[in-house]
Scaffold this motif. Structure first.
Motif, short mmCIF file in Angstrom:
data_model
loop_
_atom_site.label_atom_id
_atom_site.label_comp_id
_atom_site.label_asym_id
_atom_site.label_seq_id
_atom_site.Cartn_x
_atom_site.Cartn_y
_atom_site.Cartn_z
N LEU A 79 0.82 -1.21 0.00
CA LEU A 79 0.00 0.00 0.00
C LEU A 79 0.86 1.26 0.00
N ASN A 80 1.92 1.27 0.79
CA ASN A 80 2.80 2.44 0.83
C ASN A 80 3.53 2.62 -0.50
N SER A 81 3.89 1.50 -1.13
CA SER A 81 4.54 1.58 -2.44
C SER A 81 3.58 2.17 -3.48
N ALA A 82 2.33 1.68 -3.48
CA ALA A 82 1.34 2.20 -4.42
C ALA A 82 1.04 3.67 -4.14
N LYS A 83 0.98 4.02 -2.85
CA LYS A 83 0.68 5.40 -2.48
C LYS A 83 1.78 6.36 -2.92
N SER A 84 3.02 5.92 -2.82
CA SER A 84 4.15 6.79 -3.17
C SER A 84 4.20 7.12 -4.66
N ARG A 85 3.61 6.27 -5.49
CA ARG A 85 3.63 6.52 -6.94
C ARG A 85 2.54 7.49 -7.37
N ASN A 86 1.59 7.78 -6.49
CA ASN A 86 0.53 8.75 -6.76
C ASN A 86 -0.20 8.43 -8.05
N ARG A 87 -0.54 7.16 -8.24
CA ARG A 87 -1.29 6.72 -9.41
C ARG A 87 -2.70 6.27 -8.99
N PRO A 88 -3.63 6.18 -9.94
CA PRO A 88 -4.98 5.70 -9.59
C PRO A 88 -4.92 4.34 -8.89
N MET A 89 -5.82 4.14 -7.92
CA MET A 89 -5.85 2.88 -7.19
C MET A 89 -7.24 2.65 -6.61
N TRP A 90 -7.79 1.50 -6.91
CA TRP A 90 -9.02 1.03 -6.27
C TRP A 90 -8.66 -0.16 -5.41
N LEU A 91 -8.66 0.03 -4.10
CA LEU A 91 -8.41 -1.09 -3.18
C LEU A 91 -9.74 -1.73 -2.84
N VAL A 92 -9.94 -2.98 -3.28
CA VAL A 92 -11.20 -3.69 -3.08
C VAL A 92 -11.04 -4.71 -1.96
N LEU A 93 -11.90 -4.61 -0.95
CA LEU A 93 -11.80 -5.48 0.22
C LEU A 93 -13.15 -6.10 0.55
N PHE A 94 -13.11 -7.33 1.02
CA PHE A 94 -14.28 -8.00 1.56
C PHE A 94 -14.04 -8.22 3.05
N PRO A 95 -14.56 -7.35 3.91
CA PRO A 95 -14.28 -7.45 5.34
C PRO A 95 -14.70 -8.77 5.98
N GLU A 96 -15.64 -9.49 5.36
CA GLU A 96 -16.03 -10.79 5.90
C GLU A 96 -14.90 -11.81 5.73
N GLY A 97 -13.97 -11.55 4.82
CA GLY A 97 -12.80 -12.41 4.66
C GLY A 97 -13.00 -13.56 3.70
N THR A 98 -14.21 -14.04 3.56
CA THR A 98 -14.49 -15.18 2.69
C THR A 98 -16.00 -15.26 2.44
N VAL A 99 -16.40 -16.21 1.60
CA VAL A 99 -17.82 -16.38 1.31
C VAL A 99 -18.47 -17.21 2.41
N ILE A 100 -19.80 -17.23 2.40
CA ILE A 100 -20.55 -17.96 3.42
C ILE A 100 -20.50 -19.46 3.11
N SER A 101 -20.14 -20.24 4.13
CA SER A 101 -20.18 -21.70 4.06
C SER A 101 -20.64 -22.21 5.42
N ASP A 102 -20.84 -23.50 5.54
CA ASP A 102 -21.26 -24.04 6.84
C ASP A 102 -20.22 -23.73 7.91
N ASN A 103 -18.96 -23.81 7.53
CA ASN A 103 -17.87 -23.58 8.48
C ASN A 103 -17.78 -22.10 8.88
N THR A 104 -17.83 -21.20 7.87
CA THR A 104 -17.71 -19.78 8.19
C THR A 104 -18.96 -19.26 8.91
N ARG A 105 -20.12 -19.86 8.61
CA ARG A 105 -21.34 -19.47 9.32
C ARG A 105 -21.22 -19.83 10.81
N LEU A 106 -20.66 -21.00 11.11
CA LEU A 106 -20.47 -21.41 12.50
C LEU A 106 -19.51 -20.46 13.21
#
Length: 410
Positions: free
Chosen positions: A203-230
């Protein structure tokens, strides 16, 4: 015959993606000759190659799994509604028939929202204006989520600036792993103590170049499954709250770290709620809409419903407890939207779209946009011209090898 169709679709789709991806990586390796000459041209080159790669993906999606984005904009998304930017939510979530906005305010909102849209001669929406730099978060329903988010970036001509986080094992794939490293995707081992330095460094490397950036994050970390639901239920019990019905409890630390790292260079965080029709309560979305079913069977979502909210990073809490409460409030809202969607087939803030020729026109705060390239031939195959440079490289390498061989033979 249906089995044969599925097999042929799977084979053709695999060959198409494999061929394009391999050619893209081959084009990426040409950047090694650019790096010593100009770092700026090097990064622009990879942004262009990323655009070509994603465009090929969209064309493949259009052929094997056609669909349309139904995007609804919250009032926080327009420039002159700063009062909405702090809380970033509409009262429509709790009361879909809210009529407190005056007609004059509605007209101003419509005019400002219209400025974000690009239309073709038929009045259909073909582009959406977003900032060059942003953080985008979303609930994670299926593995194909990121493709639809990437298409939103395409609509904003930012599909060459995507930064996503992937499992570390993907970086070990022969050929394609190197290609993803060229794109500077962030690979995680799913342990923050091991991933922290890597995330901050990228992130710091990308920030230093001052170029366009879309940082895409899924805060849940993963998709829903029986294990992640538990795990989500156990975490909810620990927090003394009920678990969500259609989402998982989000993880706080990684997003907060990214926010704090980029807050002096990125102004906005966009929050997407993504919903797919055909998923019943208790079903795991990824079990219903696997990659196989989407690309091979053609049973992917034909409509992808997306609600967009915007928040100014400077207005968000910086302490762990405050940010945790803020993020949990957002996910509580998401789950309410998903419950409403499951009952009514549309998001609570979503305006009805007409049927027929005008169905993709702007309606209230909702637009419908097909997942389709504007110039398929140019956008899909233009990158192949870069491979022409391998012809002189081949002759140079052949001559050099023969020359060295003759020297040794003598």
């Amino acid at each position: 015959m249906e089995v044969l169709r599925i097999v042929l679709n799977g084979v053709l789709c695999s060959i198409t993606l494999w061929t394009h991806t391999t050619c893209v990586v081959a084009a990426q390796y040409l950047s090694l000759f650019i790096w010593p000459l100009s770092k700026d041209v090097y990064y622009k080159f990879h942004a262009q190659i990323m655009r070509f790669w994603s465009q090929n993906l969209f064309q493949t999606m259009d052929y094997f799994a056609p669909g349309e984005l139904i995007i609804t904009f919250d009032k926080s998304c327009i420039n002159n509604k700063d009062k909405h930017c702090k809380n970033g939510q509409e009262s429509a979530l709790n009361s879909t028939n809210n009529t407190t906005e005056t007609n004059e305010e509605d007209e101003v909102y419509q005019e400002e929202l219209e400025k974000l849209l690009t239309r073709n001669n038929q009045g259909q929406v073909t582009g959406i204006s977003f900032p060059e730099k942003l953080i985008m978060i979303a609930n994670h329903q299926i593995y194909a989520d990121w493709i639809y988010i990437w298409f939103i970036a395409y609509l904003s001509k930012a599909h060459g600036a995507i930064k996503i986080m992937l499992k570390h094992s993907l970086s070990l794939l022969p050929i394609w792993g190197r290609g993803m490293k060229f794109f500077e995707f962030i690979f995680l081992k799913r342990r923050l103590e091991q991933d922290k330095d890597n995330i901050l460094g990228m992130l710091n490397s990308a920030k230093s170049r001052n170029r366009p950036m879309w940082l895409v994050l899924f805060p849940e970390g993963t998709v829903i499954s029986d294990n992640t639901r538990l795990k989500s239920k156990n975490y909810a019990t620990k927090l003394g709250m009920d678990d969500f019905k259609f989402t998982l409890l989000p993880r706080i630390t990684g997003l907060l770290m990214c926010k704090e790292t980029l807050k002096d260079s990125v102004e906005w965080l966009y929050d997407l709620t993504i919903a797919y029709p055909g998923i019943k309560p208790g079903e795991n979305p990824e079990d219903v809409m696997t990659m196989k079913r989407i690309f091979c069977e053609g049973n992917g979502p034909h409509e992808i419903h997306i609600h967009v909210q915007r928040y100014r990073l400077a207005d968000l809490p910086s302490d762990t407890e405050g940010f945790s409460n803020w993020l949990l409030e957002r996910w509580t809202e998401k789950d309410k939207r998903m419950i409403y969607f499951n009952e009514h087939g549309k998001l609570p803030e979503e305006h009805d779209i007409g049927i027929g020729e005008d169905e993709r026109l702007f309606n209230g705060n909702t637009v419908k946009i097909p997942i389709k390239l504007q110039n398929p031939l140019k956008e899909c195959y233009g990158y192949l011209l870069y491979l022409v440079f391998y012809i002189p490289l081949y002759y140079i390498a052949s001559y050099t090898i023969r020359y060295i061989y003759h020297l040794i033979a003598q």
